[in-house]
Design a protein around this motif. Structure first.
Motif, PDB file in Angstrom:
ATOM      1  N   VAL A 122       0.944  -1.810  -2.624  1.00 19.23           N
ATOM      2  CA  VAL A 122       2.197  -1.413  -2.710  1.00 19.23           C
ATOM      3  C   VAL A 122       2.277  -0.655  -4.036  1.00 19.23           C
ATOM      4  O   VAL A 122       1.734  -0.888  -5.103  1.00 19.23           O
ATOM      5  CB  VAL A 122       2.996  -2.636  -2.579  1.00 19.23           C
ATOM      6  CG1 VAL A 122       3.096  -3.165  -1.146  1.00 19.23           C
ATOM      7  CG2 VAL A 122       3.139  -3.405  -3.679  1.00 19.23           C
ATOM      8  N   PHE A 123       3.285   0.500  -4.009  1.00 21.95           N
ATOM      9  CA  PHE A 123       3.492   1.501  -5.041  1.00 21.95           C
ATOM     10  C   PHE A 123       4.866   1.141  -5.631  1.00 21.95           C
ATOM     11  O   PHE A 123       5.243   2.055  -6.512  1.00 21.95           O
ATOM     12  CB  PHE A 123       2.807   2.559  -4.653  1.00 21.95           C
ATOM     13  CG  PHE A 123       1.406   2.732  -4.458  1.00 21.95           C
ATOM     14  CD1 PHE A 123       0.638   2.983  -5.319  1.00 21.95           C
ATOM     15  CD2 PHE A 123       1.110   2.530  -3.178  1.00 21.95           C
ATOM     16  CE1 PHE A 123      -0.685   3.105  -4.848  1.00 21.95           C
ATOM     17  CE2 PHE A 123      -0.371   2.672  -2.652  1.00 21.95           C
ATOM     18  CZ  PHE A 123      -0.916   3.021  -3.623  1.00 21.95           C
ATOM     19  N   ASP A 124       5.749   0.580  -5.057  1.00 16.54           N
ATOM     20  CA  ASP A 124       7.043   0.413  -5.469  1.00 16.54           C
ATOM     21  C   ASP A 124       7.766  -0.957  -5.025  1.00 16.54           C
ATOM     22  O   ASP A 124       7.175  -1.674  -4.227  1.00 16.54           O
ATOM     23  CB  ASP A 124       7.920   1.516  -4.760  1.00 16.54           C
ATOM     24  CG  ASP A 124       7.895   1.486  -3.011  1.00 16.54           C
ATOM     25  OD1 ASP A 124       8.415   0.442  -2.661  1.00 16.54           O
ATOM     26  OD2 ASP A 124       7.563   2.361  -2.325  1.00 16.54           O
ATOM     27  N   GLU A 125       8.998  -0.998  -5.815  1.00 14.12           N
ATOM     28  CA  GLU A 125       9.720  -2.340  -5.842  1.00 14.12           C
ATOM     29  C   GLU A 125       9.939  -2.958  -4.306  1.00 14.12           C
ATOM     30  O   GLU A 125       9.781  -3.830  -3.901  1.00 14.12           O
ATOM     31  CB  GLU A 125      10.745  -2.274  -6.670  1.00 14.12           C
ATOM     32  CG  GLU A 125      11.140  -3.540  -7.041  1.00 14.12           C
ATOM     33  CD  GLU A 125      12.468  -3.616  -7.913  1.00 14.12           C
ATOM     34  OE1 GLU A 125      12.222  -2.309  -9.023  1.00 14.12           O
ATOM     35  OE2 GLU A 125      13.277  -4.580  -8.203  1.00 14.12           O
ATOM     36  N   ILE A 126      10.379  -1.748  -3.513  1.00 14.90           N
ATOM     37  CA  ILE A 126      10.925  -2.310  -2.481  1.00 14.90           C
ATOM     38  C   ILE A 126       9.816  -2.747  -1.326  1.00 14.90           C
ATOM     39  O   ILE A 126       9.974  -3.777  -0.640  1.00 14.90           O
ATOM     40  CB  ILE A 126      11.689  -0.870  -1.483  1.00 14.90           C
ATOM     41  CG1 ILE A 126      13.133  -0.758  -2.102  1.00 14.90           C
ATOM     42  CG2 ILE A 126      11.888  -1.118   0.041  1.00 14.90           C
ATOM     43  CD1 ILE A 126      13.843   0.447  -1.741  1.00 14.90           C
ATOM     44  N   SER A 127       8.654  -2.044  -1.484  1.00 16.04           N
ATOM     45  CA  SER A 127       7.563  -2.390  -0.669  1.00 16.04           C
ATOM     46  C   SER A 127       6.861  -3.842  -0.841  1.00 16.04           C
ATOM     47  O   SER A 127       6.659  -4.682  -0.228  1.00 16.04           O
ATOM     48  CB  SER A 127       6.342  -1.416  -0.737  1.00 16.04           C
ATOM     49  OG  SER A 127       6.791  -0.220  -0.452  1.00 16.04           O
ATOM     50  N   LEU A 128       7.132  -4.155  -2.582  1.00 14.11           N
ATOM     51  CA  LEU A 128       6.782  -5.484  -2.846  1.00 14.11           C
ATOM     52  C   LEU A 128       7.761  -6.383  -2.584  1.00 14.11           C
ATOM     53  O   LEU A 128       7.159  -7.570  -1.827  1.00 14.11           O
ATOM     54  CB  LEU A 128       6.611  -5.418  -4.407  1.00 14.11           C
ATOM     55  CG  LEU A 128       6.440  -6.704  -5.218  1.00 14.11           C
ATOM     56  CD1 LEU A 128       5.033  -7.347  -4.764  1.00 14.11           C
ATOM     57  CD2 LEU A 128       6.450  -6.468  -6.735  1.00 14.11           C
ATOM     58  N   LYS A 129       8.713  -6.366  -2.528  1.00 11.50           N
ATOM     59  CA  LYS A 129      10.079  -7.173  -1.972  1.00 11.50           C
ATOM     60  C   LYS A 129       9.742  -7.522  -0.716  1.00 11.50           C
ATOM     61  O   LYS A 129       9.792  -8.571   0.106  1.00 11.50           O
ATOM     62  CB  LYS A 129      11.278  -6.715  -2.304  1.00 11.50           C
ATOM     63  CG  LYS A 129      11.844  -6.704  -3.658  1.00 11.50           C
ATOM     64  CD  LYS A 129      13.297  -6.383  -3.998  1.00 11.50           C
ATOM     65  CE  LYS A 129      13.709  -6.584  -5.197  1.00 11.50           C
ATOM     66  NZ  LYS A 129      15.093  -6.319  -5.467  1.00 11.50           N
TER      67      LYS A 129
END
Ligand SMILES: Cc1ncc(C[n+]2csc(CCOP(=O)(O)OP(=O)(O)O)c2C)c(N)n1
Ligand SMILES: [Mg+2]
Length: 177
Positions: A122-129
């Motif tokens: 993942v490359f951004d916070e939303i994808s990590l969440k």
């Protein structure tokens, strides 16, 4: 840390990752391993095999490279309650900031080869969440790519024996979160 559930166990790796989790999100459900790189995944595996609760390992890229065989052991054991997140700045960020060589390989590809049931980059916070919310009930790996840099003055967890006992008592159900 805002996304994990109140019952999840957090195992945080060496250096600034542990220090940030400690300063900003300290909890009896957290275990910090500030001194020895590479071992949080092994510690997380042992705990995951001994509880039904979800165990979230927050690893560093250089730390993972120092104990790469852990992927095979975890994939073999297949704990469905373990989520292994690597905060990947492709560097020894807490120290010299030298490049770690993790940029030359796909860590999530290695985890997939080692039989993790779910393996993402993942490359951004939303994808990590989303990965944290969706990877439930199966062995998961998330390679979270981040930029090098950030605060370096997070306070250190120093009372390590006390923190360990606090964590162990909580695991045994003697202290609530
Ligand atoms: C076995 C071992 N070697 C070296 C160190 C010193 N050290 C502490 S944190 C760190 C860098 C960790 O890099 P990484 O796991 O990628 O996490 P980052 O600091 O980039 O978040 C180093 C070299 C250590 N604590 N343990
Ligand atoms: Mg790093």
């Amino acid at each position: 840390m805002d996304t994990v559930s109140d019952d999840d166990i957090i195992i945080a790796t060496t250096g600034l990752i542990s220090r940030e989790v400690f300063e900003r999100f300290d909890s009896v459900r957290n275990f910090y391993n500030p001194g020895a790189m590479g071992l949080v995944s092994s510690i997380g595996l042992g705990i995951a095999l001994s509880t039904n609760r979800r165990v979230i390992v927050i690893d560093g890229d250089s730390s993972l490279l120092m104990n790469l065989g852990t992927l095979v052991t975890i994939g073999y054991q297949q704990p469905g309650n373990l989520l292994h997140i690597v905060i990947n700045n492709e560097s020894f960020g807490s120290c010299s900031e030298e490049r770690s060589m993790s940029g030359s390989v796909s860590l999530s590809g290695l985890a997939a080869q080692a039989n993790y049931a779910s393996s993402l980059t993942v490359f951004d916070e939303i994808s990590l969440k989303n990965a944290i919310l969706e990877t439930v009930g199966k062995l998961g790996f998330v390679d979270a790519k981040i930029e090098l840099g950030g605060r370096r003055d997070f306070k250190r967890p120093l009372d390590l024996v006390e923190l360990k006992h606090r964590f162990m008592h909580q695991l045994k159900g003697e202290v609530s979160s």
